[in-house]
Scaffold this active site. Structure first.
Site, PDB file in Angstrom:
ATOM      1  N   ASN A 208     -15.726 -14.396 -54.646  1.00 52.69           N
ATOM      2  CA  ASN A 208     -16.429 -14.880 -55.843  1.00 52.69           C
ATOM      3  C   ASN A 208     -16.111 -13.958 -57.016  1.00 52.69           C
ATOM      4  OD1 ASN A 208     -18.587 -12.746 -56.065  1.00 52.69           O
ATOM      5  ND2 ASN A 208     -18.988 -13.501 -53.990  1.00 52.69           N
ATOM      6  N   ASP A 305     -27.553 -12.177 -43.683  1.00 58.42           N
ATOM      7  CA  ASP A 305     -28.169 -11.828 -44.977  1.00 58.42           C
ATOM      8  C   ASP A 305     -28.474 -10.328 -44.891  1.00 58.42           C
ATOM      9  OD1 ASP A 305     -29.995 -11.255 -47.056  1.00 58.42           O
ATOM     10  OD2 ASP A 305     -30.470 -13.385 -47.216  1.00 58.42           O
ATOM     11  N   ILE A 306     -27.698  -9.545 -45.608  1.00 60.80           N
ATOM     12  CA  ILE A 306     -27.780  -8.080 -45.482  1.00 60.80           C
ATOM     13  C   ILE A 306     -29.160  -7.583 -45.910  1.00 60.80           C
ATOM     14  CG2 ILE A 306     -26.768  -5.895 -46.289  1.00 60.80           C
ATOM     15  CD1 ILE A 306     -24.158  -7.563 -46.780  1.00 60.80           C
ATOM     16  N   LYS A 340     -37.427 -12.551 -48.297  1.00 59.18           N
ATOM     17  CA  LYS A 340     -36.525 -11.435 -47.978  1.00 59.18           C
ATOM     18  C   LYS A 340     -37.270 -10.115 -47.796  1.00 59.18           C
ATOM     19  CE  LYS A 340     -32.476 -13.526 -50.009  1.00 59.18           C
ATOM     20  NZ  LYS A 340     -31.030 -13.310 -50.027  1.00 59.18           N
TER      21      LYS A 340
HETATM   22  N1  CTP Z   1     -27.890 -11.065 -50.132  1.00 59.75           N
HETATM   23  C1  CTP Z   1     -27.477 -10.298 -49.057  1.00 59.75           C
HETATM   24  N2  CTP Z   1     -26.728 -10.869 -48.077  1.00 59.75           N
HETATM   25  C2  CTP Z   1     -26.406 -12.169 -48.121  1.00 59.75           C
HETATM   26  C3  CTP Z   1     -26.814 -12.957 -49.232  1.00 59.75           C
HETATM   27  C4  CTP Z   1     -27.558 -12.375 -50.214  1.00 59.75           C
HETATM   28  O1  CTP Z   1     -27.762  -9.100 -49.026  1.00 59.75           O
HETATM   29  N3  CTP Z   1     -25.692 -12.688 -47.144  1.00 59.75           N
HETATM   30  C5  CTP Z   1     -28.717 -10.461 -51.163  1.00 59.75           C
HETATM   31  C6  CTP Z   1     -28.031 -10.324 -52.506  1.00 59.75           C
HETATM   32  O2  CTP Z   1     -27.411  -9.077 -52.642  1.00 59.75           O
HETATM   33  C7  CTP Z   1     -29.200 -10.488 -53.468  1.00 59.75           C
HETATM   34  C8  CTP Z   1     -30.162 -11.395 -52.759  1.00 59.75           C
HETATM   35  O3  CTP Z   1     -29.803 -11.300 -51.384  1.00 59.75           O
HETATM   36  O4  CTP Z   1     -29.895  -9.275 -53.657  1.00 59.75           O
HETATM   37  C9  CTP Z   1     -30.167 -12.830 -53.227  1.00 59.75           C
HETATM   38  O5  CTP Z   1     -28.997 -13.470 -52.994  1.00 59.75           O
HETATM   39  P1  CTP Z   1     -28.764 -15.015 -53.425  1.00 59.75           P
HETATM   40  O6  CTP Z   1     -27.351 -15.327 -53.105  1.00 59.75           O
HETATM   41  O7  CTP Z   1     -29.246 -15.242 -54.803  1.00 59.75           O
HETATM   42  O8  CTP Z   1     -29.759 -15.777 -52.521  1.00 59.75           O
HETATM   43  P2  CTP Z   1     -29.580 -16.499 -51.172  1.00 59.75           P
HETATM   44  O9  CTP Z   1     -30.560 -15.910 -50.256  1.00 59.75           O
HETATM   45  O10 CTP Z   1     -28.159 -16.501 -50.759  1.00 59.75           O
HETATM   46  O11 CTP Z   1     -30.076 -17.957 -51.479  1.00 59.75           O
HETATM   47  P3  CTP Z   1     -29.388 -19.148 -52.252  1.00 59.75           P
HETATM   48  O12 CTP Z   1     -27.904 -19.031 -52.061  1.00 59.75           O
HETATM   49  O13 CTP Z   1     -29.985 -20.303 -51.603  1.00 59.75           O
HETATM   50  O14 CTP Z   1     -29.801 -18.983 -53.687  1.00 59.75           O
END
Ligand code: CTP
Length: 398
Positions: A208, A305-306, A340
């Protein structure tokens, strides 16, 4: 009364040297004592008597002619709470980058352990020359703070980059550096930043447009405020910041593994990374060939999701997440705060021009305490505002 802080102001040989008089005045008005060192070339533009009269301290120019002090560069270096060189010529920048100490100003800079700030000023071709840009990269990577240069009419008649930053901007940056609170001293901070790349085959990936700028700005600001910072960074074009441990990773799985250990020791964890939510189920061993295919399907599986994985067992660690949304920004951000297990969500609206890759950003800070809307500002200014909010929330809730 607290002791008055001292700025050692270095002035180098450039038409803009006269503006250093206004910088000196601005710093005095802000309550600081200023002591001036000039290069010999600078004295061709403004006389030392002017700076002597304005600062009320003798001006250093020569290495060996200060009465009674055989080592004036060491004396001045010890006095500085901030070492500011404004204007800084290409020559002085080159000397700083290479540790050359062949006059009083460059020797004092080398001997000085106080923060160094420079305001470059020169002809635009000198500024854009590869040598100068390499030197600037070296200085920035060492943590030297840089103000400007601005773009505008230059003394040589050209219009371009290389103009000394506005006096007010230099004075404001110096004051900020002098008053910077060490409110994160002794704290461990871990920050994830940048994108992740998920391999499709040995040469292709899903990624991305995240630049990593927000996370790097936060890392730098936290370090300036005294924290021990670990930055876990996906692929970016940014330089490793000086004094910060950077763990370089590529994929989401690598980022999770690299973050576990610093997270366990962290007082504050900030997850700015734009992690790929999915990755190819399998990575092709060799480069995928088109081979006459009229369709290629990739099977994707979810990445961990880290933030959620680590925050599930966060103990006392203050956890900050980011939410990049195109609609219902606050509603989704509030949802992420809970789902989260975060303490604060920095929400931004990426439907317009701000966000990924941009220099400025606009955010809302969402916590159990409520929502705070911040103005549009640079990612550096935002980093400072976000750390303020983190410290305020920690103070209010713990
Ligand atoms: N994040 C993470 N690991 C992932 C996805 C997201 O650590 N696999 C963390 C990002 O660093 C950020 C937060 O979660 O701090 C939100 O990420 P976002 O992409 O906005 O949300 P998602 O949970 O992926 O939800 P969506 O894509 O449905 O908006």
């Amino acid at each position: 009364m607290t002791e008055q802080k001292t700025v050692v102001l270095g002035v180098t040989g450039c038409i803009a040297a006269y503006k250093a008089c206004e910088v000196l005045r601005g710093l005095q008005k802000a309550g600081y004592q200023v002591k001036v060192i000039m290069t010999k070339h600078a004295t061709e533009f403004v006389g030392p008597t002017t700076f002597h009269a304005l600062s009320q301290f003798p001006v250093g120019v020569e290495m060996f002619d200060e009465a009674g002090d055989p080592v004036p560069h060491i004396t001045r270096a010890k006095e500085a709470d901030l070492f500011l060189i404004a204007p800084a010529t290409a020559n002085m920048i080159a000397k700083l980058a290479h540790g050359i100490a062949d006059d009083l100003l460059s020797s004092t800079a080398l001997a000085c352990t106080a923060p160094l700030m420079i305001a470059p000023a020169m002809n635009e071709h000198m500024w854009h020359d590869t040598a100068t840009q390499d030197n600037m990269r070296t200085l920035r990577a060492r943590g030297v703070q840089v103000v400007g240069p601005a773009t505008g009419y230059l003394a040589c008649g050209d219009h371009g980059d290389g103009k000394l930053a506005e006096v007010d901007e230099i004075v404001a940056a110096a004051c900020e550096a002098l008053e910077r609170q060490l409110d994160l001293a002794g704290k461990n901070v871990v920050i994830t930043a940048g994108p992740t790349y998920e391999a499709i085959d040995p040469v292709r990936f899903i990624g991305n447009r995240s630049s990593g700028k927000s996370g790097y700005a936060l890392a730098r600001e936290a370090q300036l405020r005294g924290a021990k910072v670990t930055l876990v960074a996906g692929p970016t074009s940014l330089e490793d910041p000086y004094g910060i441990e950077v763990r370089h990773v590529t994929s989401a799985n690598e980022m999770l593994e690299a973050t576990r250990e610093p997270f366990a020791a962290a007082d504050i964890a900030i997850f700015t990374a734009a992690v790929a939510d999915f990755r190819p189920e399998s990575v092709a061993e060799g480069k995928i060939k088109k081979g006459g295919k009229d369709r290629l399907e990739l099977e994707l599986v979810p990445n961990p999701d880290i933030l959620k994985t680590l925050a599930a067992d966060k103990g006392d660690t203050f956890v900050v997440g980011y939410a990049a949304e195109t609609q219902n920004v606050l509603q989704y951000a509030k949802g992420k705060l809970v789902s989260k297990n975060a303490d604060l969500i920095v929400a931004n609206d990426v439907s317009g021009t701000l966000g990924f890759g941009s220099a400025d950003n606009k955010v809302w800070l969402v916590s159990q305490e409520g929502v705070v809307e911040l103005d549009v500002m640079s990612k550096e200014a935002l980093a400072s505002a976000i750390l303020d909010a983190i410290m305020d929330t920690i103070d209010a809730t713990r």
